[in-house]
Design an enzyme around this catalytic site. Structure first.
Site, PDB file in Angstrom:
ATOM      1  N   PRO A 258       0.792  -1.247   0.000  1.00  0.00           N
ATOM      2  CA  PRO A 258       0.000   0.000   0.000  1.00  0.00           C
ATOM      3  C   PRO A 258       0.825   1.299   0.000  1.00  0.00           C
ATOM      4  O   PRO A 258       0.859   2.034   0.976  1.00  0.00           O
ATOM      5  CB  PRO A 258      -0.839  -0.128   1.266  1.00  0.00           C
ATOM      6  CG  PRO A 258       0.010  -0.943   2.188  1.00  0.00           C
ATOM      7  CD  PRO A 258       0.732  -1.930   1.308  1.00  0.00           C
ATOM      8  N   CYS A 259       1.455   1.580  -1.148  1.00  0.00           N
ATOM      9  CA  CYS A 259       2.227   2.815  -1.263  1.00  0.00           C
ATOM     10  C   CYS A 259       1.324   4.046  -1.205  1.00  0.00           C
ATOM     11  O   CYS A 259       1.797   5.152  -0.933  1.00  0.00           O
ATOM     12  CB  CYS A 259       3.050   2.819  -2.541  1.00  0.00           C
ATOM     13  SG  CYS A 259       2.141   2.426  -4.035  1.00  0.00           S
TER      14      CYS A 259
END
Length: 290
Positions: A258-259
């Protein structure tokens, strides 16, 4: 390298919510200081307020007004303020960083060896397919070891999305095979398929430094956010915030790794490889799940 791209011009089902949602997200985030009303937004889109409210709430689990509150800079900054502990340290205390539950998708991962990574995909067969998802069109890429790539685009931009991802592993063989990737797409975007008993297998293909950054991203709980400096501290290189930002930007498995939960030092929603509107949409969508 097989660069077959016999992709339909528009594979998103007619009437897909995301086309409407993305326009609402743009309007809300561009004009959040004015706190635009539902009537004003509906007027801009040529829709009735009632229908727009239903469409957006069905997609996000939040009303447009609640979504606006979820993605303003003030909210982003609040995500970073804890009682005493930094967010990552808090997540450790809560046991969210253990190998059996790296994050909300129940991901288990392995990394390619440095030697394999240096071959730039040599010897790898990567199957790929395009699938409708809550954020437009998803490009899903898999190897025999698990999910290796996840990218996003608007309908009609599939070729550019594929070329962007394929350039990361130029020596790999690419085969278009939506039948092989459909199951991954279903598991990624349907929370009912998230299972600790059957975790989603991911393979990380990058440098040692990049992989350490991506593993740190996997520790961020849904509905939370961290700064690049938080991540730099987590991997033991507190002065490497700039390099961390670059590694976050090169994350090949967006959303799953989850950047989009990484923010600038001030709490600002900094750039996202697949578009800032999509990043805001992901944060708002997740807010509706927690």
């Amino acid at each position: 390298m097989d660069t077959k791209t016999s992709i339909p011009t528009d594979i998103t089902p007619h009437g897909s919510d995301y086309e409407t949602v993305s326009r609402v997200v743009e309007l809300l985030t561009e004009n959040y200081r004015d706190q635009p009303s539902l009537d004003a937004i509906a007027s801009d889109l040529g829709q009735s307020p009632t229908q727009l409210q239903k469409t957006f709430t069905r997609w996000a689990g939040l009303s447009p007004k609640a979504f606006l509150q979820a993605v303003t800079l003030d909210h982003a900054k609040r995500l970073l303020r804890q009682e005493e502990l930094p967010l990552l340290e808090t997540s450790f205390e809560l046991g969210l960083s253990g190998p059996s539950r790296l994050h909300d998708l129940f991901v288990t991962h392995e990394a390619m060896s440095p030697g394999e990574w240096k071959q730039r995909g040599g010897g790898l067969t990567i199957r790929y397919g395009f699938h409708p998802c809550p954020f437009g069109v998803a490009l899903v890429m898999v190897t025999d070891r698990g999910l290796a790539g996840l990218a996003f685009n608007d309908a009609g931009d599939e070729k550019a999305s594929f070329e962007d991802m394929a350039s990361r592993w130029p020596n790999a063989q690419f085969i278009e095979d939506s039948a092989s990737t459909a199951g991954y797409a279903a598991r990624i975007f349907d929370a009912r398929e998230w299972s600790a008993q059957e975790p989603l297998r991911v393979v990380l293909i990058g440098s040692d430094f990049q992989i350490r950054v991506w593993e740190s991203l996997l520790k961020i709980p849904m509905g939370k956010a961290v700064t690049y400096s938080d991540i730099a501290c987590d991997i033991g290189q507190p002065t490497a915030s700039r390099a961390v930002g670059a590694a976050v930007g090169r994350n090949p498995i967006s959303f799953v790794v989850p950047c989009h939960r990484a923010l600038g030092k001030s709490g600002a929603l900094t750039g996202y490889h697949w578009g800032l509107t999509r990043k805001r949409a992901m944060l708002g969508w997740e807010a509706g799940k927690v």
